[in-house]
Design an enzyme around this catalytic site. Structure first.
Site, PDB file in Angstrom:
ATOM      1  N   ARG A  37     117.236  75.730  71.360  1.00 46.63           N
ATOM      2  CA  ARG A  37     117.222  74.273  71.442  1.00 46.63           C
ATOM      3  C   ARG A  37     118.048  73.635  70.311  1.00 46.63           C
ATOM      4  NH1 ARG A  37     111.392  72.769  72.268  1.00 46.63           N
ATOM      5  NH2 ARG A  37     111.350  74.395  73.815  1.00 46.63           N
ATOM      6  N   ARG A  50     122.261  61.054  75.285  1.00 45.94           N
ATOM      7  CA  ARG A  50     121.296  61.192  76.370  1.00 45.94           C
ATOM      8  C   ARG A  50     120.605  59.872  76.739  1.00 45.94           C
ATOM      9  NH1 ARG A  50     118.802  62.298  79.274  1.00 45.94           N
ATOM     10  NH2 ARG A  50     116.745  63.069  78.746  1.00 45.94           N
TER      11      ARG A  50
END
Length: 367
Positions: A37, A50
């Site tokens: 991640r 995002r």
């Protein structure tokens, strides 16, 4: 900037192959490091990219996946990139609907409840048609990396995906999914086999698109005991390694190193070491020396700093990394966390982790 280049051939020459050499068991000057991640919400630039996007819409945009994959490499001297995607794109390819619910996480609108529900799944999946956007993201990212570091592709493993498909999302007990294993063993095996076949094609497609290593995430291994793992997880983990390798050979594609990360499955380390993977990823609940003893000398280990160690002061992170390197040894080893980075972690502390791995491993190698 991630501009799409159509020819998947003619990739830039790789400049830093430390991660690949460690994965294959060759000698390295420093211990390579990457973070699960590493493209994530702990980076302000990730949150910005995002912000306006639906999560799975982001996953389906090769340009955005490329940008998110490259962000951590602009900040840190990591030794590998991992494509930004999600393990749940595979259930989507089987025809299931998954949405990202704020504050709750991934949610299946219609999870599998009865054995009959298996009939709703696509029995034959054309991975290029269903998951071609991941392949495009990999090709684009491989070009955009300009040979800086290798690019890792990945998939969830069958049991982990099955558990999501039945639970309909995250779960602390996996009771619904595990009840299938006890009540409907044949149907469970049918589903696991279907998943294994799709995953195999998906991973081979990622290599064809430019992935230079593959990681299989069996994130929910810890919910199974040794017997159920032996019956419902390990055979498919083994089959995937074997099938991927034989298909890569058949299609004259590079035989890339494969990593298996079965979280909380210490009881299976010996078996996993003989499952056909070059690298075994470890979570933080096992001592490095014990992991080495159980896996032997022929596989590379990856891991396993407790992600929460990154909340410690930077000097302390350095001490913990040094201890970890002394435990594993600097060779046949890839440094990583024992699980993914958390959204509230400080990028500076991630940087301290990466730097400590490089500094201490070089020092240990010299002396």
């Amino acid at each position: 900037v991630c501009s799409f280049i159509h020819s998947p051939k003619g990739f830039p020459k790789l400049k830093n192959d430390t991660f690949l050499r460690a994965a294959r068991g060759e000698e390295t000057e420093h211990t390579p490091v990457w973070c699960m991640r590493q493209a994530g919400r702990y980076l302000p630039e990730f949150r910005e990219t995002r912000a306006a996007q639906d999560f799975f819409a982001t996953c389906r945009s090769p340009k955005l996946c490329c940008e998110l994959t490259l962000q951590p490499l602009r900040r840190f001297p990591l030794d590998a990139a991992i494509i930004f995607s999600d393990i749940l794109v595979v259930p989507q390819a089987l025809g299931m609907e998954v949405v990202m619910v704020p504050g709750k996480g991934p949610t299946f609108t219609e999870p599998l409840k009865e054995v009959e529900d298996l009939l709703k799944l696509r029995q034959k999946v054309d991975v290029t048609a269903e998951l071609g956007y991941v392949f495009q993201a990999i090709t684009l990212t491989r070009h955009s990396l300009e040979g800086r570091v290798p690019l890792i592709g990945f998939s969830g493993a069958p049991w982990t995906l099955m558990s999501y498909m039945i639970e309909g999302g995250g779960s602390t007990t996996m009771a619904k999914a595990k009840s299938w294993l006890y009540r409907h063993p044949e149907a469970s095996h049918r589903l696991l086999r279907l998943l294994a076949d799709v995953i195999t094609d998906y991973l081979v497609g990622q290599v064809a698109a430019g992935a230079q290593a593959l990681q299989l995430f069996e994130s929910h291994a810890g919910h199974l005991g040794p017997d159920q793992f032996q019956d419902f997880a390990l055979p498919y983990i083994r089959d995937i390694a074997q099938a991927v390798k034989s298909k890569l050979k058949e299609e004259a594609l590079p035989l890339v190193p494969m990593i298996i990360f079965a979280k909380d499955a210490h009881y299976a380390l010996h078996d996993l070491a003989h499952a056909g993977y070059e690298v075994i990823g470890l979570d933080w609940t096992i001592r490095p020396q014990e992991a080495r003893a159980q896996t032997g000398k022929d596989v590379t280990l990856q891991g396993n700093l407790d992600p929460c160690a990154l909340y410690a002061p930077k000097e302390k992170i350095g001490e913990l990394v040094k201890k970890m390197l002394e435990g594993f040894g600097t060779q046949r080893y890839i440094a990583n966390l024992g699980h993914g980075l958390y959204p509230d972690m400080s990028p500076e502390h991630v940087g301290a982790f990466v730097e400590a791995v490089h500094t201490h491993s070089r020092h240990i190698n010299k002396h």
